[in-house]
Enzyme design. Sequence first.
Site, PDB file in Angstrom:
ATOM      1  CG  ASP A   1      -5.741   0.977   3.437  1.00 27.81           C
ATOM      2  OD1 ASP A   1      -5.548   2.158   3.094  1.00 27.81           O
ATOM      3  OD2 ASP A   1      -5.926   0.620   4.610  1.00 27.81           O
TER       4      ASP A   1
ATOM      5  CD  GLU B   1      -2.115   1.461   2.857  1.00 23.37           C
ATOM      6  OE1 GLU B   1      -2.473   2.608   3.188  1.00 23.37           O
ATOM      7  OE2 GLU B   1      -2.063   0.508   3.658  1.00 23.37           O
TER       8      GLU B   1
ATOM      9  CD  GLU C   1      -3.369   4.401  -1.488  1.00 24.74           C
ATOM     10  OE1 GLU C   1      -3.611   5.605  -1.669  1.00 24.74           O
ATOM     11  OE2 GLU C   1      -2.972   3.948  -0.389  1.00 24.74           O
TER      12      GLU C   1
ATOM     13  CG  ASP D   1       0.110   7.012  -1.175  1.00 29.56           C
ATOM     14  OD1 ASP D   1      -0.985   7.484  -1.522  1.00 29.56           O
ATOM     15  OD2 ASP D   1       0.989   7.695  -0.601  1.00 29.56           O
TER      16      ASP D   1
END
Length: 237
Positions: free
Chosen positions: A121, A48, A124, A52
């Site tokens: 979450d 994650e 990502e 991101d």
Amino acid sequence: MRAIRDLLGLQERLGHHFADQNLLKHALTHVSSVKAGDVRSQSYQRLEFLGDRVLGLAIAEILSATFPKADEGELARRMAELVRRETCAEVALVWDVGPNIRLGAGEAQTGGRKRQTILADVCEALIGAVFLDSDYPKAKAVIEGAWQGRMLNPTGDRRDAKTQLQELAQGRALGMPVYREISRSGPPHRMVFVVAVEVPVLGGSEGSGTSKREAEQAAASGLLARLVAETTNGSAP
């Protein structure tokens, strides 16, 4: 066999077939399902984090190319809209990741597969997994495919999901969306609410959150995401 078919379907929707299937499974593993050991390395948390950053870079690059005359302020506003948690959760809903998320029993029973934070979450984490499984251009292609419609919106839609759903229903003369609390569970300091929303003709959806308002927003977001997917596929009411 069903689990394998589900993962194949998810990869079709992502637009990427994993050479390393363990990366895909890793991206779908919530910390609550990890039995012992280093939960950060066994759950999707590190993917994650990576995803991101990949998402931010890709969106910034695509925006710069798509809007060459936009100033820094406009690009920043567009980017903030595209990388926020709600947008990532909407993409995860379109990908239909929920059935594939590995959750502990408690999270599963309290609606974790539809919880906005978990969906965002996982979205990502999947991007991070695609990046590691292939390269940045492939991850960027996956992002562009999922975000393209939102990116080309000339102003960005900053209304919350409940407002968008209400305006959509009223615009079609269908009446107001009706929200209904289905359940609430957990200790007082960590309550989880599950709420359903229904609109005549358009159908319904459920959402969960740590407050009733958050659950209502998640439910509205889920219904909107489904309608977007149906419109894309040509089957919207």
